[in-house]
Write a protein that holds these residues in place. Structure first.
Motif, short mmCIF file in Angstrom:
data_model
loop_
_atom_site.label_atom_id
_atom_site.label_comp_id
_atom_site.label_asym_id
_atom_site.label_seq_id
_atom_site.Cartn_x
_atom_site.Cartn_y
_atom_site.Cartn_z
N ASP A 143 39.57 37.78 50.72
CA ASP A 143 38.32 37.41 51.39
C ASP A 143 38.30 37.85 52.84
O ASP A 143 37.30 37.66 53.53
N PRO A 184 36.81 37.13 58.09
CA PRO A 184 36.15 37.05 56.79
C PRO A 184 35.23 38.25 56.56
O PRO A 184 34.58 38.74 57.50
N PHE A 185 35.18 38.73 55.32
CA PHE A 185 34.35 39.88 54.97
C PHE A 185 32.90 39.64 55.37
O PHE A 185 32.24 40.53 55.90
N GLU A 186 32.38 38.45 55.11
CA GLU A 186 30.98 38.15 55.43
C GLU A 186 30.72 38.27 56.93
O GLU A 186 29.66 38.73 57.34
N THR A 187 31.67 37.88 57.76
CA THR A 187 31.52 38.02 59.21
C THR A 187 31.43 39.49 59.59
O THR A 187 30.57 39.89 60.38
N ARG A 221 30.49 41.96 57.68
CA ARG A 221 29.24 42.51 57.13
C ARG A 221 28.05 42.15 58.02
O ARG A 221 27.20 42.99 58.31
N HIS A 222 28.01 40.93 58.50
CA HIS A 222 26.89 40.49 59.33
C HIS A 222 26.99 40.97 60.77
O HIS A 222 26.00 40.98 61.49
#
Length: 50
Positions: A7, A18-21, A23-24
Motif C-alpha cells: 500500500d 501511501p499510494f493514494e497520497t 496519486r493525489h
C-alpha cells in the motif's frame, strides 16, 4: 511499490508514503526498480508523466 507493504510507494528520497497520497499529490514521474535476491537493482521503467 514497497515490497514489504504494497500500500506504500517509495519516493526518490527514500520516504515511503501511501499510494493514494502520491496519486493525489500529482507526482509527474514514475520509476519502477526491481531488486533481485542478491541485491542487484534493475530499472524496469522510468517515465515522466507530464
Amino acid at each position: 511499490m514497497d515490497p514489504e507493504d504494497p500500500d506504500l510507494v517509495v519516493l526518490a528520497d527514500g520516504r515511503r508514503i501511501p499510494f493514494e497520497t502520491a496519486r493525489h499529490a500529482a507526482f509527474d514521474a514514475l520509476s519502477i526498480v526491481a531488486t533481485n535476491e542478491r541485491g542487484r537493482a534493475t530499472d524496469v521503467v522510468s517515465e515522466e508523466l507530464a
